[in-house]
Design an enzyme around this catalytic site. Structure first.
Site, PDB file in Angstrom:
ATOM      1  CB  CYS A   2      -0.912   0.012   1.233  1.00 20.97           C
ATOM      2  SG  CYS A   2      -1.887  -1.489   1.454  1.00 20.97           S
ATOM      3  CB  ILE A 291      13.273  -8.802 -18.434  1.00 22.44           C
ATOM      4  CG1 ILE A 291      11.890  -8.321 -18.010  1.00 22.44           C
ATOM      5  CG2 ILE A 291      13.866  -7.820 -19.441  1.00 22.44           C
ATOM      6  CD1 ILE A 291      10.924  -8.087 -19.144  1.00 22.44           C
ATOM      7  N   GLY A 364      14.658 -12.768  -5.329  1.00 27.59           N
ATOM      8  CA  GLY A 364      15.860 -13.296  -4.686  1.00 27.59           C
ATOM      9  C   GLY A 364      16.786 -12.228  -4.158  1.00 27.59           C
TER      10      GLY A 364
END
Length: 632
Positions: A2, A291, A364
């Site tokens: 949040c 990616i 990680g």
């Protein structure tokens, strides 16, 4: 995950401007697009943006305790909240929700400031206690979640999850901190507890503070937790016997969510280890994403694919073109202050990819700092062995002149690039590591800065940041000292900052099992010769993972999340270098020597040197300067 915001008047209990707190909250809408609300009391305004992860409909914020005494705004996840719920229920506390937020409220009512010792997770929160007329603020032990604050001259304390939240207040002071440029061009970020602005701060990791109405100033923040710094005592058999089970437990408690969950899979050891253990903890295939780059030297997707195939994950890959540099101005907006880690671009893209399929992703991050995985640790220990051969009184006059006179030869074979090594050999352990870690060394910064700015530093040197932490652990061995410093500076200021802003830009929650504080309290005791063994970093960690991951993933050369900056600056970004770095606002800022700016650009463009690191650092500073002045 949040976004939080708030205003607390230290001395006045009058009504606050509701339009201001709304503007502060609106600017962080991306952190919590699912819901947003406010709480107002005498001299208090709290705001919240919610990304629903657990108890999707039942835990609105700001949240009041069942008894009505306390109100909280909270960003993060508490992984042991169910156990705390049971413990506090047995003590008679009432719960109206099934989430973790109300657990913190009741923990505050039971234990006061010591409630933080009972929380396991990542968090930044503020609790307004109406009975005590106090505001309690706290940040998690490792600094995974951010917390910014500033005390205005009118007595209003502002706080928020991002610096841009504070800048929405019309009285916010945008005067830049004088030491910011020295720190930024050393580290590539502004280290805790400071921000780019002189009157705003970051609450440091593992710190808390209680502010009572009537106080004229904010009390000094208190450190409630620190990385254990006693001498390691475990032997190799103990490490190997316990590591995987402890790691698996840290992963397991982070897999609780009422929304789709997955993991980043870069092809490196740490993210691969997380995915391997996740696959063993759930029956459904793990959602993974990676990616890739269209430049082979920067592409790790083949190693990620090995792990994905071994564990039959739902693996998704997107390729980023080598000309993917249109994010530069967007990054400057996201990070709010100068930030020079170019891997923020692929991190932004992998978060963008992950959010298409999941709302929570495990990463990680933290393994290199915890288990000595960075290549620089090996170089640091090589230098340390030489330092031990001669006392500093002999090394300084011998190597100091060599470091000053030896040319910087980026084009030469690695064994001939000895300038930084010679400089470090004339220094003690902490100063030598600082020199090696600097984006621009002290001599390079002095050339870059104008005489006026350099003189205005009044002798300040960014080495003071490292000294602050190095002095606390000087009894440890040199590798542990470097790891401790990194976990206090680079990890929180660079790595965790990068991931928080990039992920929250896409309303994605990222959880970090390797930074579980209980796991760290155990793992930091791994002896240094088991972390760095015969030139292999993270040796014990890799040995423990051998039954779980392919050999090529564990023992290949580390690549990192890099982008081809050197080529960009000789090609598509060349003109932007000249236009941006030599712009009127840069030259009139008073920070830089124009001749050195020209020299850095021209030498790189002509191929005489690889100045990509300082040029990128300058480009991101220019982007920040341009945006901040436009907003002022």
């Amino acid at each position: 995950m949040c976004g939080i915001a708030g205003i607390f008047h230290l001395t006045d209990s009058g009504q606050l401007d509701k339009n201001i707190i709304q503007q502060m909250n609106d600017v962080q809408y991306h952190r919590g697009p699912d819901a947003g609300d406010y709480y107002f009391d005498a001299g208090v305004a709290l705001a919240h943006r919610r990304l629903s992860i657990i108890d999707l409909e039942g835990s609105p914020q700001p949240m009041q305790s069942a008894c009505g005494q306390a109100v909280i705004v909270f960003n993060g996840e508490i992984y042991n909240f169910k156990a705390l719920h049971e413990e506090l229920s047995a003590k008679g506390y009432k719960f109206n929700t099934d989430g973790d937020t109300e657990t913190i409220l009741n923990a505050w009512l039971e234990w006061g400031e010591d409630c933080v010792h009972h929380l396991r997770g990542m968090f930044a929160f503020a609790i307004w206690d109406k009975k005590q007329q106090s505001l309690f603020i706290a940040r998690d032990r490792l600094g995974i979640k951010p917390f910014f604050y500033s005390l205005l001259p009118n007595g209003e304390l502002l706080f928020g999850s991002e610096l841009k939240v504070l800048t929405q207040h019309p009285l916010f002071d945008r005067t830049m901190r004088n030491t910011t440029v020295e720190d930024y061009f050393t580290f590539g970020y502004v280290p805790e507890p400071h921000t780019v602005y002189q009157n705003s701060f970051k609450l440091p990791p593992g710190h808390r503070v209680l502010i009572k109405r009537g106080m004229k100033a904010i009390p000094q923040t208190e450190e409630y937790w620190d990385i254990p710094v006693h001498s390691p005592a475990m032997d190799e058999s103990e490490v190997q016997a316990q590591l995987i089970e402890r790691f698996k437990e840290a992963v397991d408690i982070r897999m609780v969510a009422d929304v789709p969950l997955g993991a980043f899979l870069s092809g490196g050891v740490d993210s691969s280890g997380v995915v391997a253990l996740m696959s063993q903890l759930q029956s459904d295939p793990v959602n993974t994403c990676a990616i890739g780059f269209d430049v082979k030297a920067f592409n790790e997707t083949e190693f990620a694919q090995m792990v994905a195939e071994r564990y039959h994950t739902n693996h998704r890959v997107e390729t980023v073109g080598q000309d993917d540099f249109d994010l530069i101005d967007k990054l400057a907006f996201l990070y709010d202050e100068p930030y020079a880690d170019s891997s923020a671009m692929p991190t932004y893209r992998v978060c963008e990819l992950a959010r298409k399929h999941v709302t929570v992703a495990l990463s990680g991050d933290g393994g290199d700092e915890l288990f000595a995985g960075y290549r620089r640790y090996g170089l640091h220990m090589q230098e340390e062995r030489f330092r031990n051969m001669l006392p500093l009184a002999l090394r300084k006059p011998l190597f100091g002149p060599l470091g000053a006179l030896y040319p910087k030869m980026d084009w030469a074979p690695r064994f001939m690039r000895a300038k930084t090594t010679f400089q470090s050999m004339a220094m003690d352990t902490v100063q030598g590591y600082h020199n090696s870690m600097s984006l621009l060394r002290a001599d390079e910064r002095k050339k870059l800065f104008s005489d006026d700015y350099y003189n205005n530093l009044n002798g300040y040197n960014s080495l003071e940041v490292f000294r602050r932490y190095g002095d606390k652990v000087k009894h440890l061995d040199p590798l542990k000292i470097a790891q401790y410093i990194d976990m206090k500076t680079y990890l929180v200021g660079d790595i965790l900052t990068k991931v928080d802003r990039a992920s929250m830009a896409h309303s994605l929650e990222v959880r970090v099992p390797l930074l579980d504080h209980k796991f760290i309290e155990w793992a930091f005791n791994t002896p240094s010769n088991h972390n760095l063994h015969k030139g292999i970093g993270k040796f014990s960690f890799k040995k423990a993972l051998e039954p779980h991951l392919p050999h090529d993933v564990l023992y290949r050369k580390k690549m990192g999340f890099a982008v081809p900056l050197a080529d960009w600056f000789r090609g598509p970004l060349k003109q932007r270098l000249y236009d941006g770095l030599l712009s009127k606002q840069m030259l009139e800022s008073g920070y830089f020597d124009q001749k050195q700016l020209n020299r850095l650009i021209n030498d790189h463009v002509k191929g005489l040197r690889d100045n990509s690191a300082p040029l990128w650092t300058l480009m991101m500073f220019e982007a920040f300067l341009r945006q901040s002045r436009a907003a002022a």
